[in-house]
Design a protein around this motif. Structure first.
Motif, short mmCIF file in Angstrom:
data_model
loop_
_atom_site.label_atom_id
_atom_site.label_comp_id
_atom_site.label_asym_id
_atom_site.label_seq_id
_atom_site.Cartn_x
_atom_site.Cartn_y
_atom_site.Cartn_z
N MET A 55 1.07 -1.11 -0.07
CA MET A 55 -0.08 0.07 0.08
C MET A 55 0.86 1.09 -0.07
O MET A 55 0.73 2.15 -0.65
N SER A 56 2.17 1.30 0.92
CA SER A 56 2.79 2.35 0.62
C SER A 56 3.54 2.35 -0.63
O SER A 56 3.64 3.67 -0.97
N ARG A 57 3.98 1.45 -1.25
CA ARG A 57 4.39 1.60 -2.65
C ARG A 57 3.49 2.15 -3.50
O ARG A 57 3.72 2.89 -4.35
N MET A 58 2.05 1.79 -3.74
CA MET A 58 1.20 2.15 -4.54
C MET A 58 0.98 3.75 -4.18
O MET A 58 1.01 4.46 -5.09
N LEU A 59 1.00 4.15 -3.05
CA LEU A 59 0.79 5.55 -2.61
C LEU A 59 1.86 6.38 -3.11
O LEU A 59 1.62 7.45 -3.57
N GLN A 60 3.04 5.96 -2.73
CA GLN A 60 4.51 6.60 -3.50
C GLN A 60 4.36 6.76 -4.79
O GLN A 60 4.83 7.91 -5.38
N ALA A 61 4.06 5.50 -5.42
CA ALA A 61 4.15 5.97 -6.95
C ALA A 61 2.80 6.72 -7.41
O ALA A 61 3.09 7.32 -8.33
N TYR A 62 1.46 6.80 -6.87
CA TYR A 62 0.77 7.70 -7.19
C TYR A 62 1.22 9.48 -6.96
O TYR A 62 0.91 10.01 -7.83
N LEU A 63 1.84 9.25 -5.95
CA LEU A 63 2.24 10.75 -5.69
C LEU A 63 3.33 11.06 -6.69
O LEU A 63 3.56 12.38 -7.02
N ASP A 64 4.26 10.26 -7.13
CA ASP A 64 5.27 10.34 -7.82
C ASP A 64 4.94 10.81 -9.39
O ASP A 64 5.36 11.84 -9.91
N TYR A 65 3.75 10.13 -9.77
CA TYR A 65 3.16 10.41 -11.27
C TYR A 65 2.22 10.94 -11.27
O TYR A 65 1.97 11.69 -12.36
N ARG A 66 1.32 11.60 -10.24
CA ARG A 66 0.37 12.08 -10.43
C ARG A 66 0.34 13.55 -9.68
O ARG A 66 -0.32 14.75 -9.95
N ILE A 67 0.71 13.52 -8.25
CA ILE A 67 0.52 14.85 -7.42
C ILE A 67 1.85 15.59 -7.52
O ILE A 67 1.65 16.59 -7.66
N PRO A 69 4.06 16.08 -9.97
CA PRO A 69 4.41 16.84 -11.00
C PRO A 69 3.38 18.05 -11.20
O PRO A 69 3.77 19.30 -11.59
N VAL A 70 2.12 17.76 -10.55
CA VAL A 70 1.09 18.85 -10.55
C VAL A 70 1.30 19.82 -9.63
O VAL A 70 1.33 21.26 -10.08
N LEU A 71 1.88 19.49 -8.30
CA LEU A 71 2.20 20.73 -7.51
C LEU A 71 3.51 21.27 -7.72
O LEU A 71 3.94 22.22 -7.01
N GLY A 72 4.40 20.78 -8.64
CA GLY A 72 5.86 21.34 -8.70
C GLY A 72 6.65 20.86 -7.69
O GLY A 72 7.84 21.54 -7.60
N GLY A 78 10.22 15.38 -2.63
CA GLY A 78 9.30 14.16 -2.85
C GLY A 78 10.00 13.18 -2.36
O GLY A 78 9.26 12.11 -1.79
N TYR A 79 11.15 12.61 -2.46
CA TYR A 79 11.79 11.49 -1.95
C TYR A 79 11.65 11.49 -0.29
O TYR A 79 11.52 10.46 0.21
N ALA A 80 12.07 12.75 0.23
CA ALA A 80 11.71 12.67 1.66
C ALA A 80 10.46 12.49 2.18
O ALA A 80 10.15 11.39 2.95
#
Length: 305
Positions: A55-67, A69-72, A78-80
């Motif tokens: 679940m944590s990996r899925m959330l991290q992937a969603y943040l990396d590719y969707r959230i 980039p939009v928030l800059g 992001g890694y932190a």
């Protein structure tokens, strides 16, 4: 993950094998403190822990590719954030898994105390790297994707673990640097504020060359070089009147993340050599004049006799 576990449990139940398997795996195999553990309990605890990890990996992937980039959000912050999420999910999953096991928390606290004693006695280096890892991750001074000085070259930070940091150079060499080294030593970070750095190209010409002509040619070469950052104006410095040459320094600005310093200097030297050759400007080399005196030279004639 959920579909695979659910399908396996459903098939075993339909075949009437789930209850027999549960009874077979429910026999105690090990005793931890006051709690007896069976394979069935251990399997359930592992499934819960794996669920939170995925679940944590899925959330991290969603943040990396969707959230992000939009928030800059940059790669480093992001890694932190992803590291905090990963540790938090693991801690929650481990806590629930321990509750499922029904383990004696006093035993685990005692085990943690024993580990603390071990750290105090012989694992100071690992403890220092672990603490330094948190400082690096949450301090933001060295982030994933940053270009830093490594040995005699530079490399990009590919991963920041709790104990060490992985850096890959342009030559595809990977360095595993202890986190305590990054915290305690002076680190040159080319990406912390700006990746633009100034480099100097030393050039020597013969004494009969026109300095203004040399300056003009060097600036033209720098203006034509695509690897030179044209947002900062190159400059030419008349360095010194050396023994055999007039020495100049061509200062240019480059993006160190995109181009290696050696590659930029090589390209500039090729272009400078061709430009000097067309303009008839000589690149000198050290020369020495040797005067040979014959025996008795410079003495009166009677002394020579």
């Amino acid at each position: 993950y959920a579909a695979a576990v659910g399908t396996a449990a459903l098939l075993l139940n339909m075949l009437g094998l789930l209850d027999p398997i549960e009874r077979v795996l429910s026999f105690p195999v090990v005793k931890v403190g006051q709690t007896s553990l069976s394979f069935w309990i251990i399997i359930k605890a592992l499934l819960i822990l794996l669920f939170f990890i995925f679940m944590s990996r899925m959330l991290q992937a969603y943040l990396d590719y969707r959230i992000y980039p939009v928030l800059g959000v940059d790669t480093g912050p992001g890694y932190a954030i992803n590291t905090i999420i990963r540790l938090a999910f693991f801690a929650v999953g481990l806590r629930i898994a321990l509750n499922t096991v029904g383990g004696d928390l006093g035993f685990f606290l005692g085990f943690a105390g024993a580990i603390g004693v071990g750290i105090g006695l012989g694992l100071q280096s690992m403890a220092a790297n672990l603490i330094s890892g948190f400082i690096i991750i949450f301090g933001g001074k060295v982030r994933k994707g940053d270009w830093i000085q490594v040995d005699k070259g530079i490399g990009v930070v590919t991963d920041i673990h709790l104990v060490s940091t992985r850096v890959r150079t342009r030559g595809n060499l990977e360095y595993l640097i202890p986190n305590s080294t990054l915290v305690s030593n002076t680190i040159v970070n080319y990406s912390l504020s700006s990746p633009l750095v100034w480099i100097s190209l030393p050039v020597g010409v013969a004494y009969h060359s026109d300095p203004q002509e040399v300056k003009r040619i060097l600036l033209e070469v720098a203006a034509r070089e695509p690897m030179v950052y044209q947002g900062e104006k190159p400059s030419v410095i008349f360095g010194e009147l050396a023994e055999s040459s007039l020495n100049f320094d061509l200062a240019v600005c480059i993006d160190v993340r995109a181009y290696a310093e050696r590659a930029v200097k090589s390209s500039l030297y090729f272009a400078v050599f061709e430009a000097f050759k067309k303009a008839g400007i000589e690149i000198p080399f050290p020369q020495r004049e040797v005067h040979v005196r014959t025996p008795g030279a410079g003495l009166p004639e009677d002394a020579q006799a």
